[in-house]
Enzyme design. Sequence first.
Site, short mmCIF file in Angstrom:
data_model
loop_
_atom_site.label_atom_id
_atom_site.label_comp_id
_atom_site.label_asym_id
_atom_site.label_seq_id
_atom_site.Cartn_x
_atom_site.Cartn_y
_atom_site.Cartn_z
CE1 TYR A 17 -3.67 2.54 0.60
CE2 TYR A 17 -2.40 3.28 2.48
CZ TYR A 17 -3.44 3.46 1.60
OH TYR A 17 -4.26 4.56 1.71
CG ASP A 57 5.84 3.39 0.94
OD1 ASP A 57 6.15 4.02 1.98
OD2 ASP A 57 4.67 3.30 0.52
CE LYS A 105 1.13 5.23 8.09
NZ LYS A 105 1.02 4.19 7.09
C1 LIG Z 1 0.45 4.63 5.66
C2 LIG Z 1 1.23 4.33 4.47
C3 LIG Z 1 1.17 5.14 3.33
C4 LIG Z 1 0.20 6.29 3.20
O1 LIG Z 1 0.48 7.30 4.09
P1 LIG Z 1 -0.70 8.37 4.41
O2 LIG Z 1 -0.02 9.35 5.32
O3 LIG Z 1 -1.79 7.58 5.06
O4 LIG Z 1 -1.12 8.96 3.13
C5 LIG Z 1 2.01 4.86 2.28
N1 LIG Z 1 2.85 3.83 2.33
C6 LIG Z 1 2.93 3.02 3.39
C7 LIG Z 1 3.90 1.89 3.39
C8 LIG Z 1 2.10 3.23 4.49
O5 LIG Z 1 2.15 2.39 5.52
#
Ligand SMILES: *Cc1c(COP(=O)(O)O)cnc(C)c1O
Length: 429
Positions: A146, A241, A269
């Site tokens: 994701y 990511d 995050k």
């Molecule tokens: C949470 C998450 C996202 C998206 O981040 P948001 O701040 O919710 O847009 C993208 N990549 C990973 C791996 C994530 O865990």
Amino acid sequence: MRPQASQHLYIRAQQVLPGGVNSPVRSAYQRVFELDPIYVASGYGAYIQLTDGRMLIDYCLGYGPLILGHAHPEIVQTIADTAETGTCFGMTCEKEVQLAEVISSRLPGFQKMRFLNSGTEAAMLAIRLARAATGRQKIVKFDGCYHGHADPLLVQAGSGVATLGLPNSPGVPPATVADTLVMPYNDLTAVQNLMQTRGTEIAAILVEPVLGNVGCIPPRDGFLAGLRHLCDQSGSLLVFDEVMTGFRIGPSGALGRFHVRPDLIILGKVIGGGLPIGACCGSASLMDLIAPAGPVYQAGTFSGNPLAMAAGLKTLEILQRDDAFTQLNENSERLAAGLRRAGEKVGVPLQVNQIGAMLSLYFCDRPVTDYTIAKTANQELFKRYYRKLIDLGVHLAPSAFESSFLSIAHTQEVIEETVAAHEEALRAL
Ligand SMILES: *Cc1c(COP(=O)(O)O)cnc(C)c1O
């Protein structure tokens, strides 16, 4: 708030918010687990308090940002102090420079970054940049990964898409996802085959170095290094990511753990200390393609917001100062071992995947190494387990496909209490 009051809030929420929520997984308490409506009132340390008064040990932690736990006193103070001097300028402030300096010093070779307001935005910028830098269109992503909700990445995604069993979203034009190729995670041979035939069309391979959005699935030995090699051969960029893993699975995230160097790292995050943030980081030459240094456009009213910068800076400072990662790793391993031991004791087959301060549990009798296997885990058992665990005072994210997180506030005592509740929940299955 009494139970009737929660019910009432539930009804009001349905009237003004689609599905009663502002992010889909949050509806799973009722939609998937068939619990009575619950609402959070406050959080402190390892705990959240619900509006009905119940205290729960929290392993959701805002889906990952809160590595210091809820309302850490120094973070609260930092936010308050910063707010007193203004919350939004649309001009560059010193804290943006400071946070970039700190992140850059922890990620050697990643000299420059652009701050944004979410991981979603960071992923959007990373693929725009990769396409501009290579002059190619196609992107490779992995099944279950994701990267936020941007159109081109919303194919076979984890997180809420997995939790609620949603098909690929309507409203995403087929042309937008036509350039997104999806590969099975941890299957280097499949990627090799693809890159052999189409490598020169691929702008970037985008990967969660630890797949964290269908539960927690670490990379097989050699998987990330293999991706690096394939990108080098074809002139594609490798993008990690690290929105979830960054400053969570170690002081330099996956970069420090796996010793594989991507071309771009996206963050979010943890680096915002509990406030909205995203970042796209790379070498000076790549990042200087971004406007105004270069032609790749990206902008944001709230980007580099002083509150998020201050909370992020303080978070990274505390993690470093208190040698937090040693304790986080030890406690996470202790929790994982406790969960496994209880499974053996009670005789329930379960898999516990853990790396650094993230972990997940699958009711499954073989190792979970990709999304296909994760989907074979017993969802019905997880549902009963989850309901019981809430009764016993432990809150995981409401999904068999979300990772659980630890914070520095999750002490040995908290972990023992969790393992005891887990064992009791297993016995009740
Ligand atoms: C949470 C998450 C996202 C998206 O981040 P948001 O701040 O919710 O847009 C993208 N990549 C990973 C791996 C994530 O865990």
